[in-house]
Design an enzyme around this catalytic site. Structure first.
Site, PDB file in Angstrom:
ATOM      1  N   ARG A  81      27.315  15.515 -11.101  1.00 30.27           N
ATOM      2  CA  ARG A  81      28.209  16.489 -10.450  1.00 30.27           C
ATOM      3  C   ARG A  81      27.431  17.356  -9.454  1.00 30.27           C
ATOM      4  O   ARG A  81      27.988  17.862  -8.487  1.00 30.27           O
ATOM      5  CB  ARG A  81      28.945  17.363 -11.478  1.00 30.27           C
ATOM      6  CG  ARG A  81      29.795  18.467 -10.807  1.00 30.27           C
ATOM      7  CD  ARG A  81      30.949  19.027 -11.636  1.00 30.27           C
ATOM      8  NE  ARG A  81      30.631  19.244 -13.020  1.00 30.27           N
ATOM      9  CZ  ARG A  81      29.823  20.192 -13.492  1.00 30.27           C
ATOM     10  NH1 ARG A  81      29.244  21.052 -12.669  1.00 30.27           N
ATOM     11  NH2 ARG A  81      29.589  20.294 -14.788  1.00 30.27           N
ATOM     12  N   TYR A 134      46.572  20.170   9.338  1.00 30.99           N
ATOM     13  CA  TYR A 134      46.872  19.127   8.363  1.00 30.99           C
ATOM     14  C   TYR A 134      47.584  19.794   7.164  1.00 30.99           C
ATOM     15  O   TYR A 134      47.198  20.887   6.747  1.00 30.99           O
ATOM     16  CB  TYR A 134      45.551  18.473   7.927  1.00 30.99           C
ATOM     17  CG  TYR A 134      45.721  17.415   6.893  1.00 30.99           C
ATOM     18  CD1 TYR A 134      46.252  16.177   7.230  1.00 30.99           C
ATOM     19  CD2 TYR A 134      45.368  17.643   5.563  1.00 30.99           C
ATOM     20  CE1 TYR A 134      46.425  15.194   6.272  1.00 30.99           C
ATOM     21  CE2 TYR A 134      45.540  16.666   4.604  1.00 30.99           C
ATOM     22  CZ  TYR A 134      46.067  15.446   4.965  1.00 30.99           C
ATOM     23  OH  TYR A 134      46.241  14.476   4.013  1.00 30.99           O
ATOM     24  N   ASP A 206      37.497  20.410  11.930  1.00 30.81           N
ATOM     25  CA  ASP A 206      37.881  19.199  11.208  1.00 30.81           C
ATOM     26  C   ASP A 206      37.746  18.032  12.188  1.00 30.81           C
ATOM     27  O   ASP A 206      38.499  17.938  13.156  1.00 30.81           O
ATOM     28  CB  ASP A 206      39.320  19.337  10.698  1.00 30.81           C
ATOM     29  CG  ASP A 206      39.774  18.143   9.866  1.00 30.81           C
ATOM     30  OD1 ASP A 206      39.304  17.019  10.130  1.00 30.81           O
ATOM     31  OD2 ASP A 206      40.626  18.330   8.974  1.00 30.81           O
ATOM     32  N   LYS A 231      39.538   8.576   5.908  1.00 33.41           N
ATOM     33  CA  LYS A 231      40.124   8.026   7.125  1.00 33.41           C
ATOM     34  C   LYS A 231      39.071   7.194   7.873  1.00 33.41           C
ATOM     35  O   LYS A 231      38.638   6.198   7.365  1.00 33.41           O
ATOM     36  CB  LYS A 231      40.681   9.170   7.980  1.00 33.41           C
ATOM     37  CG  LYS A 231      41.487  10.217   7.169  1.00 33.41           C
ATOM     38  CD  LYS A 231      42.811   9.690   6.663  1.00 33.41           C
ATOM     39  CE  LYS A 231      43.548  10.649   5.738  1.00 33.41           C
ATOM     40  NZ  LYS A 231      43.765  11.982   6.251  1.00 33.41           N
TER      41      LYS A 231
HETATM   42  C1  LIG Z   1      43.604  13.210   5.656  1.00 31.74           C
HETATM   43  C2  LIG Z   1      43.104  14.414   6.300  1.00 31.74           C
HETATM   44  C3  LIG Z   1      42.457  15.412   5.556  1.00 31.74           C
HETATM   45  C4  LIG Z   1      42.301  15.349   4.071  1.00 31.74           C
HETATM   46  O1  LIG Z   1      41.599  14.239   3.598  1.00 31.74           O
HETATM   47  P1  LIG Z   1      41.905  13.644   2.131  1.00 31.74           P
HETATM   48  O2  LIG Z   1      40.785  12.699   1.906  1.00 31.74           O
HETATM   49  O3  LIG Z   1      43.263  13.005   2.193  1.00 31.74           O
HETATM   50  O4  LIG Z   1      41.886  14.790   1.165  1.00 31.74           O
HETATM   51  C5  LIG Z   1      42.004  16.518   6.233  1.00 31.74           C
HETATM   52  N1  LIG Z   1      42.169  16.652   7.563  1.00 31.74           N
HETATM   53  C6  LIG Z   1      42.766  15.728   8.310  1.00 31.74           C
HETATM   54  C7  LIG Z   1      42.916  15.925   9.776  1.00 31.74           C
HETATM   55  C8  LIG Z   1      43.264  14.579   7.705  1.00 31.74           C
HETATM   56  O5  LIG Z   1      43.892  13.654   8.450  1.00 31.74           O
END
Ligand SMILES: *Cc1c(COP(=O)(O)O)cnc(C)c1O
Length: 415
Positions: A81, A134, A206, A231
């Protein structure tokens, strides 16, 4: 062959990681570094790939070493962890690609984002963020932070004056997404960093939509980059993962919070993300190319009202896109002429593309934000952020671009 278990594994790993650091300086291009870089031949076996250290705990020979490791005085691993050798190799890789001093990985993008934000605010602080965040990041900043006494303001961050007016002496974080979801608006990262720094706040970007192959926010002055690594970084719709990258001290701070909140990445998932990143450069190249072809096709279609894509000359911030992005990415959205029902019929008629949430993967995915991802907004709020009933968001995969165009053509013929 001698398999070395003691002295501690950590020593072997950290030695090989140090060697990797030296190698990186001669590997210039990010496409090369996404393949090579932080994995080096495993000293005991010669394994080309980073081994999966599927263990929760690490043994010690000397009792006094335990205390030093627990206090963080050595690099030794203690408990997964906190830290794990496979995950550490992945962290070095993303840090390298983002041009960061350090990186921390998490079990999802939201684990990364919530931990990074929580590690940097206290009661009485203020956070300024992009209005059309998001979905779950919106919930975190708009709904949850105020429950802990953190004041938050959401503005249209493509409007620099609105950002300037929005920050104040208590602002600790300016949090932006660029391009935004699902309308693909851009934030001028260099200008946003100046605004954040003018009040002593940090700028968090982000970078999920672009990946480090599309833009490098840290090079433009941002203090931290966060990712839904689920993603593009992983890229195959098969792993949940997230990351934060930035300065060493900032990431250490986040790691301490990660220990407590517990959103650590599993070592097996870390291995899969490492594998995903190996093809990041060629995937992004294909995403960029196909999104370019598909948006050019849609822009001239009589049933399409408009197309939102930073790579199009019609995009209001196309000049900024050319300045701060090295690739325009695989994400775009477009508005159909017609009704909500027409847009639903279009998405149902697609045969190559799939109607489904998520993005950044090898398969083309479409969503209709008004009925799927942005249902929490009233239709008035949706209209204000440019999300009409017939807006369709597309995450272009790596299928043949001509097949995708033919698929969109037959689905458009049905509305
Ligand atoms: C999907 C996404 C997230 C979150 O990611 P997860 O792995 O689904 O928690 C954050 N920011 C953006 C722009 C995203 O497309």
């Amino acid at each position: 062959m001698k398999i070395c278990i003691y002295p501690p594994l950590a020593t072997i790993i950290s030695t090989s990681l140090n060697r990797a650091d030296a190698d990186l300086s001669v590997l210039a291009k990010s496409s090369t570094r996404s393949v090579h870089g932080t994995e080096v031949l495993d000293k005991s076996t010669g394994s080309v790939l980073a081994p999966i250290y599927q263990t929760v705990t690490f043994g010690f020979k000397k009792a006094e070493d335990v205390g030093r490791a627990v206090r963080g005085e050595t690099d030794d691993f203690v408990y997964t962890r906190w830290d794990n050798p496979t995950t550490r190799i992945l962290e070095k890789k993303l840090a390298d690609l983002e041009g960061a001093q350090a990186c921390a990985f998490f079990s999802s993008g939201m684990a990364a984002i919530s931990t990074a934000v929580m590690a940097n605010v206290q009661k009485g602080d203020h956070v300024l963020a992009t209005r059309d965040l998001y979905g779950e990041t919106y919930r975190l900043i708009h709904d949850i932070l105020p429950q802990f006494g953190v004041r938050t303001t959401l503005v249209d961050t493509e409007d620099l004056d609105a950002m300037r007016r929005g920050v104040g002496p208590n602002t600790k974080i300016v949090y932006v997404e660029t391009p935004t979801n699902p309308t693909l608006k851009l934030v001028d990262i260099r200008a946003a960093a100046k605004i954040a720094h003018s009040v002593g706040a940090m700028l968090i970007v982000d970078n999920t939509f672009s990946s480090p192959l599309g833009q490098l926010p840290l090079k433009l002055g941002a203090d931290m980059v966060v990712h839904g690594a689920t993603k593009y970084l992983n890229g195959h719709s098969d792993v949940m993962a997230g990351a934060a990258a930035g300065k060493k001290e900032a990431i250490q701070n986040i790691r301490r919070m990660r220990k407590v909140l517990g959103g650590t990445l599993d070592p097996h998932a870390a291995f899969l993300v490492l594998r995903g990143i190996k093809t990041l450069a060629i995937r992004m190249e294909k995403h960029n190319e196909s999104a370019g072809a598909l948006t050019a096709y849609l822009e001239s279609h009589r049933k399409v009202r408009r197309v939102n894509y930073p790579g199009l000359r019609s995009h209001p911030q196309h000049e900024l896109a050319k300045r701060q992005m090295s690739g325009f990415g695989g994400m775009f959205s477009f508005e159909l002429k017609g009704s909500m029902k027409d847009a639903m019929r279009f998405t149902e008629s697609l045969k190559v593309a799939t109607l489904g949430a998520s993005l950044g993967a090898v398969e083309t995915l479409v969503v209709q934000p008004a009925t799927m991802t942005h249902t929490q907004l009233t239709s008035e709020d949706r209209r204000k952020t440019g999300i009409s009933d017939t807006l369709i968001r597309v995450s272009v995969g790596i299928e043949d671009a001509e097949d995708l165009i033919a698929d969109f053509e037959q689905a458009l013929a049905k509305v």
